[in-house]
Enzyme design. Structure first.
Site, PDB file in Angstrom:
ATOM      1  CE1 TYR A  11      -4.232   1.766   0.801  1.00  0.00           C
ATOM      2  CE2 TYR A  11      -2.632   3.359   1.610  1.00  0.00           C
ATOM      3  CZ  TYR A  11      -3.921   3.050   1.197  1.00  0.00           C
ATOM      4  OH  TYR A  11      -4.882   4.033   1.181  1.00  0.00           O
TER       5      TYR A  11
ATOM      6  CG  PHE B 115      -8.899  15.109 -24.679  1.00  0.00           C
ATOM      7  CD1 PHE B 115      -9.174  14.648 -25.956  1.00  0.00           C
ATOM      8  CD2 PHE B 115      -9.307  14.332 -23.605  1.00  0.00           C
ATOM      9  CE1 PHE B 115      -9.833  13.453 -26.158  1.00  0.00           C
ATOM     10  CE2 PHE B 115      -9.968  13.124 -23.806  1.00  0.00           C
ATOM     11  CZ  PHE B 115     -10.227  12.687 -25.081  1.00  0.00           C
ATOM     12  CG  ASP B 116     -13.372  14.588 -24.828  1.00  0.00           C
ATOM     13  OD1 ASP B 116     -12.184  14.282 -24.636  1.00  0.00           O
ATOM     14  OD2 ASP B 116     -14.243  13.743 -25.089  1.00  0.00           O
TER      15      ASP B 116
ATOM     16  CG  ASP C 149      -3.318  16.657 -21.985  1.00  0.00           C
ATOM     17  OD1 ASP C 149      -2.776  15.529 -21.903  1.00  0.00           O
ATOM     18  OD2 ASP C 149      -4.530  16.806 -22.208  1.00  0.00           O
TER      19      ASP C 149
ATOM     20  CB  ALA D 215      -2.017  11.910 -23.608  1.00  0.00           C
TER      21      ALA D 215
ATOM     22  CE  LYS E 167      -5.307   8.866 -24.532  1.00  0.00           C
ATOM     23  NZ  LYS E 167      -6.100   8.994 -23.289  1.00  0.00           N
TER      24      LYS E 167
ATOM     25  CG  HIS F  27     -18.657  12.501 -26.499  1.00  0.00           C
ATOM     26  ND1 HIS F  27     -18.527  13.495 -25.566  1.00  0.00           N
ATOM     27  CD2 HIS F  27     -17.521  11.772 -26.431  1.00  0.00           C
ATOM     28  CE1 HIS F  27     -17.343  13.369 -24.979  1.00  0.00           C
ATOM     29  NE2 HIS F  27     -16.723  12.333 -25.485  1.00  0.00           N
TER      30      HIS F  27
HETATM   31  N1  F0G Z   1      -5.609  14.351 -22.605  1.00  0.00           N
HETATM   32  C1  F0G Z   1      -5.594  13.925 -23.883  1.00  0.00           C
HETATM   33  C2  F0G Z   1      -4.839  14.700 -24.915  1.00  0.00           C
HETATM   34  C3  F0G Z   1      -6.291  12.761 -24.241  1.00  0.00           C
HETATM   35  O1  F0G Z   1      -6.284  12.369 -25.502  1.00  0.00           O
HETATM   36  C4  F0G Z   1      -6.996  12.051 -23.231  1.00  0.00           C
HETATM   37  C5  F0G Z   1      -7.752  10.841 -23.565  1.00  0.00           C
HETATM   38  C6  F0G Z   1      -6.969  12.531 -21.911  1.00  0.00           C
HETATM   39  C7  F0G Z   1      -6.251  13.684 -21.638  1.00  0.00           C
HETATM   40  C8  F0G Z   1      -7.698  11.835 -20.799  1.00  0.00           C
HETATM   41  O2  F0G Z   1      -7.034  10.675 -20.436  1.00  0.00           O
HETATM   42  O3  F0G Z   1      -8.643   8.823 -21.002  1.00  0.00           O
HETATM   43  O4  F0G Z   1      -6.683   8.459 -19.493  1.00  0.00           O
HETATM   44  O5  F0G Z   1      -8.612   9.772 -18.722  1.00  0.00           O
HETATM   45  N2  F0G Z   1      -8.049  10.516 -24.729  1.00  0.00           N
HETATM   46  C9  F0G Z   1      -8.723   9.318 -25.178  1.00  0.00           C
HETATM   47  C10 F0G Z   1      -8.988   9.416 -26.643  1.00  0.00           C
HETATM   48  C11 F0G Z   1      -9.883   8.902 -24.366  1.00  0.00           C
HETATM   49  O6  F0G Z   1      -9.726   8.543 -27.168  1.00  0.00           O
HETATM   50  O7  F0G Z   1      -8.476  10.315 -27.319  1.00  0.00           O
HETATM   51  P1  F0G Z   1      -7.794   9.355 -19.892  1.00  0.00           P
END
Ligand code: F0G
Length: 460
Positions: free
Chosen positions: A73, A125-126, A216, A218, A259, A451
């Site tokens: 833990y 990102f969304d 960000d 990813a 990613k 979505h």
């Molecule tokens: N930032 C970016 C640029 C992303 O593409 C994503 C996720 C996230 C943050 C959020 O990360 O999914 O680990 O919580 N993108 C996926 C996509 C879901 O299909 O582009 P997460």
């Protein structure tokens, strides 16, 4: 002598069967799914290009790392290994593990973002936008205009327009701007990279006004690959050196490890500032878990440490980006309008140019994504009006500059034959585009991030 073609720097050791289906089957399944591809069962999909997130294939080294994960833990050895890897890769001393990228956003924004704040960046990102708007703050898109013209060549369509950024800062005032977020690569504009020169310019701006800059990150490794290939002065620098330089311009980062971590689940935050680290730690414990696991199993952290290292190997990155490019080139050769240059993780099809007879009120990109599924069992994802959601104040639909269908390529999963299949399927839809004249209307939607769960019906 014939030049040797490129080939993947790995071979396949374990296989997962996938199945074809008939068109009547797919008509039934997509109807039951309310024309929302997220609602489909994976066994009803032949080739799944919904996302590159958590869908990659792990290497034998990652699987063997999982066997020695430390599940303590507190004080887990696997966390230490992960933290050391991240320190070395990014230069950031403080690391907070989280269960995925949006969790990293939730923790960081809990420490930094309040009601009425404004967060400028390059097409957030969304989930990033969602976490900002959930706090009654505003995300302002300062991406270069070139990003909105799919036919126009620009090597770094993820770049921030520095003039737009400065005018946002002057308009709202420094006190309302807790951070700037730059997404590398920029998913929302088509997996488009940000140049080193642009990162330096954003850094300059962040220092001038005293506003922290977070990346960000990813798809940081894919961004580094594009800098090496496309930016002057970087051809002879290693991916590792480029990655280190990119992060040197930021105060911290959020990461979706699903990613470029090449794992199925995980995320983290890393930063320079100890005070911020302490503040964010309290939220990490509250939402994610103790500071040495944060929602990940020890074995997940062990696999991630290895995956981050593999993601920076040039041969791997080259084969990944060239696979995406191969699909893009096939589509372009068929005359299909796509975002160019091709992005790092996906091909983005310009749905407005593809389906000129469908009205934007009937969700052009979603209509195309459903048609592609019906045609061949290929699952893609809408990056258009459904995703852009409603304006939080007026509740009117937000129509984005680009209506796109994203064909997202999982890491180390599909072969060239799969790419050929996808390209042929989309060409068949393109050949009958004149007959596609109407789309869908919403039957039910959630108040935020609609979505994922939206339910639709045909307008015809
Ligand atoms: N930032 C970016 C640029 C992303 O593409 C994503 C996720 C996230 C943050 C959020 O990360 O999914 O680990 O919580 N993108 C996926 C996509 C879901 O299909 O582009 P997460």
């Amino acid at each position: 002598m014939m030049p040797l073609p490129f080939a993947e720097p790995y071979r396949i050791k374990m296989v997962e069967p996938i199945h074809r289906s008939t068109r009547p089957d797919r008509e039934k399944w997509i109807g039951e799914a309310r024309y929302n591809l997220f609602n489909l069962k994976s066994q009803h999909v032949y080739i799944d290009l919904l996302t590159d997130s958590g869908t990659g294939a792990m290497s034998q080294e990652q699987w063997s790392a999982m066997m020695i994960g430390d599940e303590s833990y507190a004080g887990s050895r696997s966390f230490e290994k992960l933290r050391d890897t991240i320190n070395e890769l990014t230069g950031f001393p403080h690391v907070l593990p989280t269960h995925q990228g949006r969790a990293a956003e939730n923790v960081l924004f809990s420490a930094l973002v309040g009601e009425g704040d404004v967060i400028p960046g390059n097409a957030h990102f969304d989930t990033t936008r969602g976490h900002i708007e959930f706090r009654k703050a505003t995300a302002v898109d300062c991406t270069v205009d070139a990003a909105g013209q799919t036919g126009l060549y620009h090597p770094f369509k993820g770049n921030v327009d520095i003039q737009k950024l400065e005018s946002v800062i002057n308009q709202y005032g420094v006190e309302r701007i807790p951070l700037i977020i730059v997404t590398i690569t920029c998913n929302s504009t088509g997996g488009q990279p940000v140049s080193m020169e642009n990162l330096r310019a954003v850094r300059h701006c962040s220092e001038k006004y005293g506003i922290p800059l977070f990346l960000d990150a990813a798809r940081f490794a894919e961004n580094a690959y594009f800098i090496k290939i496309r930016e002057e002065g970087y051809a002879n620098r290693s991916i590792r050196e480029i990655v280190r330089e990119m992060f040197s311009y930021a105060d911290g980062m959020t990461m979706s490890s699903k990613k470029d971590g090449i794992v199925n689940i995980g995320g983290f935050i890393a930063m320079n500032n100890q005070e911020l680290y302490r503040k964010a730690s309290a939220f990490n414990i509250l939402f994610e878990g103790f500071l040495t696991y944060g929602g990940m199993a020890g074995r997940d952290m062990a696999a991630l440490a290895q995956g981050l290292t593999e993601a920076m190997e040039f041969d791997y990155l080259e084969s990944r980006v060239l696979q995406v490019e191969y699909l893009g080139t096939s589509l372009r050769d068929y005359g299909i309008p796509v975002q160019e240059p091709f992005g790092g993780h996906a091909i983005f099809v310009d749905a407005t140019r593809f389906l000129p007879h469908v009205r934007k009120e009937e969700f052009i990109a979603q209509t195309l994504a459903v048609e592609l599924y019906l045609e061949a069992g290929v699952r893609s994802v809408e990056i258009g009006t459904l995703l852009a959601d409603r304006d939080p104040v007026t509740h009117a639909n937000r129509y984005p500059k680009l209506e796109m269908v994203r064909l997202t390529i999982p890491r180390r999963v599909y072969t060239r034959n799969h790419m050929d299949y996808v390209a042929a399927a989309l060409k068949n839809v393109y050949d009958r585009r004149e007959q596609i004249t109407s789309g869908y209307r919403i039957v039910w939607e959630a108040p935020i991030m609609r979505h994922f769960t939206v339910e639709l019906e045909k307008t015809f």
